[in-house]
Design an enzyme around this catalytic site. Sequence first.
Site, mmCIF file in Angstrom:
data_model
loop_
_atom_site.group_PDB
_atom_site.id
_atom_site.type_symbol
_atom_site.label_atom_id
_atom_site.label_comp_id
_atom_site.label_asym_id
_atom_site.label_seq_id
_atom_site.Cartn_x
_atom_site.Cartn_y
_atom_site.Cartn_z
ATOM 1 N N ARG A 13 63.527 24.546 46.164
ATOM 2 C CA ARG A 13 63.152 25.928 45.818
ATOM 3 C C ARG A 13 64.181 26.576 44.902
ATOM 4 O O ARG A 13 63.854 27.430 44.089
ATOM 5 C CB ARG A 13 62.937 26.767 47.082
ATOM 6 C CG ARG A 13 64.133 26.795 48.003
ATOM 7 C CD ARG A 13 63.809 27.519 49.303
ATOM 8 N NE ARG A 13 64.806 27.262 50.312
ATOM 9 C CZ ARG A 13 65.276 28.192 51.139
ATOM 10 N NH1 ARG A 13 64.838 29.431 51.065
ATOM 11 N NH2 ARG A 13 66.168 27.877 52.045
ATOM 12 N N GLU A 61 48.917 38.600 50.119
ATOM 13 C CA GLU A 61 48.795 37.447 49.233
ATOM 14 C C GLU A 61 47.491 37.438 48.451
ATOM 15 O O GLU A 61 47.438 36.999 47.296
ATOM 16 C CB GLU A 61 48.941 36.148 50.031
ATOM 17 C CG GLU A 61 50.317 35.944 50.655
ATOM 18 C CD GLU A 61 50.511 36.691 51.975
ATOM 19 O OE1 GLU A 61 49.537 37.291 52.485
ATOM 20 O OE2 GLU A 61 51.639 36.672 52.504
ATOM 21 N N PHE A 86 50.884 30.307 52.788
ATOM 22 C CA PHE A 86 50.304 31.578 52.340
ATOM 23 C C PHE A 86 49.864 31.517 50.875
ATOM 24 O O PHE A 86 49.164 32.403 50.398
ATOM 25 C CB PHE A 86 51.312 32.719 52.546
ATOM 26 C CG PHE A 86 51.961 32.694 53.902
ATOM 27 C CD1 PHE A 86 51.198 32.457 55.042
ATOM 28 C CD2 PHE A 86 53.324 32.875 54.041
ATOM 29 C CE1 PHE A 86 51.793 32.414 56.288
ATOM 30 C CE2 PHE A 86 53.924 32.827 55.298
ATOM 31 C CZ PHE A 86 53.156 32.598 56.429
ATOM 32 N N HIS A 112 58.601 25.971 50.971
ATOM 33 C CA HIS A 112 58.496 25.740 52.410
ATOM 34 C C HIS A 112 57.271 24.915 52.787
ATOM 35 O O HIS A 112 56.625 25.139 53.809
ATOM 36 C CB HIS A 112 58.505 27.067 53.171
ATOM 37 C CG HIS A 112 59.810 27.816 53.088
ATOM 38 N ND1 HIS A 112 60.399 28.155 51.899
ATOM 39 C CD2 HIS A 112 60.630 28.289 54.065
ATOM 40 C CE1 HIS A 112 61.531 28.799 52.132
ATOM 41 N NE2 HIS A 112 61.698 28.896 53.437
ATOM 42 N N ASP A 120 60.551 27.235 62.250
ATOM 43 C CA ASP A 120 59.467 28.217 62.378
ATOM 44 C C ASP A 120 58.191 27.607 62.967
ATOM 45 O O ASP A 120 57.325 28.322 63.467
ATOM 46 C CB ASP A 120 59.148 28.857 61.020
ATOM 47 C CG ASP A 120 60.107 29.999 60.693
ATOM 48 O OD1 ASP A 120 60.837 30.432 61.602
ATOM 49 O OD2 ASP A 120 60.112 30.435 59.531
ATOM 50 N N ARG A 170 61.916 23.744 51.465
ATOM 51 C CA ARG A 170 62.992 24.601 51.949
ATOM 52 C C ARG A 170 64.365 23.923 52.056
ATOM 53 O O ARG A 170 65.367 24.508 51.665
ATOM 54 C CB ARG A 170 62.608 25.151 53.321
ATOM 55 C CG ARG A 170 63.727 25.941 53.970
ATOM 56 C CD ARG A 170 63.327 26.498 55.327
ATOM 57 N NE ARG A 170 64.428 27.255 55.890
ATOM 58 C CZ ARG A 170 64.949 27.015 57.100
ATOM 59 N NH1 ARG A 170 64.471 26.058 57.862
ATOM 60 N NH2 ARG A 170 65.947 27.749 57.538
#
Lengths: 317, 281
Positions: A13, A61, A86, A112, A120, A170
Amino acid sequence: MKEYKNTGSKDTRSGFGAGLTELGKTNENVVALCADLTGSLKMDDFKANHPERFFQVGIAEANMIGMAAGMTIGGKIPFTGTFANFSTGRVYDQIRQSVAYSGKNVKICASHAGVTLGEDGATHQILEDLGLMKMLPGMTVINTCDYNQTKAATLAIAEHDGPVYLRFGRPKVANFTPEDQKFEIGKALKLYEGTDVTIIATGHLVWEAIQAAVELNEKGISAEVIDIHTIKPLDENAIIESAKKTGCVVTAEEHNFLGGLGESVARTLAENHPTPQEFVATKDTFGESGTPAQLMDKYGLNAAAIVKASEKVLKRK
Amino acid sequence: MPDINELQDFATQVRRDILRQVHKVNSGHPGGSLGCTEFFTALYQEVMDHNTSFNMDGKEEDLFFLSNGHISPVFYSVLARSGYFPVEELNTFRLIDSRLQGHPTTHEGLPGIRIASGSLGQGMSVALGAAQTKKLNNDDHIVYSLHGDGELQEGQNWEAIMYAAGNKIDNIISTVDLNGQQIDGSTETVLPLGNLKAKFEAFGWDVMEIEDGNDLQQVIDGLKEAKSRTGKGKPVCILMNTVMGNGVDFMMHTHAWHGKAPNDEQLETGLAQNPETLGDY
């Protein structure tokens, strides 16, 4: 055997962020939209240097994708940024109608992706995004493997006229591709020549494929390794030629085996040169919480899994 | 500038086009199309500064985005009769290999269409993006959009409504076609929209109403009033009351003709109520 050196682990990223920063200086038509994840997407530099071209849309989004589509009308090149989950599943219909079907020059940049998002857990770890995006007519789908490649891809997609899905991740991973590389959309990269088995990998699994090839070499097995950063359009010739040479294939991706790179490769081979194939991928499952390394291990997404799959497919020749 | 009688004639011909398009293929959406005939006529014949030699980027001209794409018959008729493509092409509505798809699309390259619409709730976001780009390009033209009232049940609208006010997108005029009907019945019975004026205002929009959206003069005046309110730090919303099926008596005041074509006899009745003015295609 050629040695690929990790020049210092970095997150992909950040490669995106560095690419976007450069685009900010070199291409005044580039605009960026973010849904409340500026830091996570490494878009802070672009935001700081070009506040007039940065659009914070909030946790919305669907609106972000629609706005990006609208911003192309008048010549802007919008880069949207949020997590892969998302960026795709949440806004599939918006991408389908307002971007893909409408043929808009939107770059959907997704961080991610996959299980390496880590702690998460499954709500955030999408393993279906490559499938979702590659099914959309006209969508270019790219999954980069390291920092340098992600930066190069970010620059390249700005020059490409049409919708693009750029997927990255990530965690910090090995950075081993050349710093000054030219990124060619749709062009497979051969990392090792080999004769016994072809390993076709994308994203974080490319580094693992390199480690697997080294290990296989020690066992007397010659593995050809292909880095296939572009899932669509797929470099079918590179796949067919390699399969003809080695006679068996392992695909490796941080994605569900339904709908991912493996299925695209299987279809290509089924149509052109039927070849035994093993799939290193998640097997129709959600992820869970854990460290990236633990998850890669548990879900069989690492060098050891590629070695095992290679030995298995060799027996099917 | 055409006078009001000429515009009335234009609208009457558009109503004929709507009925004939839908009748020929026995499919399409006449009700909402008829209800918005005056709006499209006013917009394309009187209010918008637009260029019929179509360019997708639409720089230095006003833009329009149709969010409730199912009312394509009125959109196609008005685009064709405004000069975007040959009127005869209305003959191909919904047929195989046509540029006039069931719902509008850029995919077949039909001049005048800048975004696909049909899956509801997406048009305001697109219009906002285009409006934002106009600001970046220092282009002081206006972006118009049209939305069904039932369509406001889609949550994406409220993301866009929040964004527009929060970011002072004041070069957009979004009109809501308040006909009170949707497929399953009235909006009141399906999912009440509540006080839309209060809702838009609470989100920070400048809201105005057109009492009778089927009175051409009122629509023209309303759109011009809306235009005068742009550039003042707030997005502008027009709540436009219309009657679904307006101009064809048996199609009015019901949701029955939302997505249903007239039969031969019904077509004749409808056409008799809207005599030919500019010539059928």
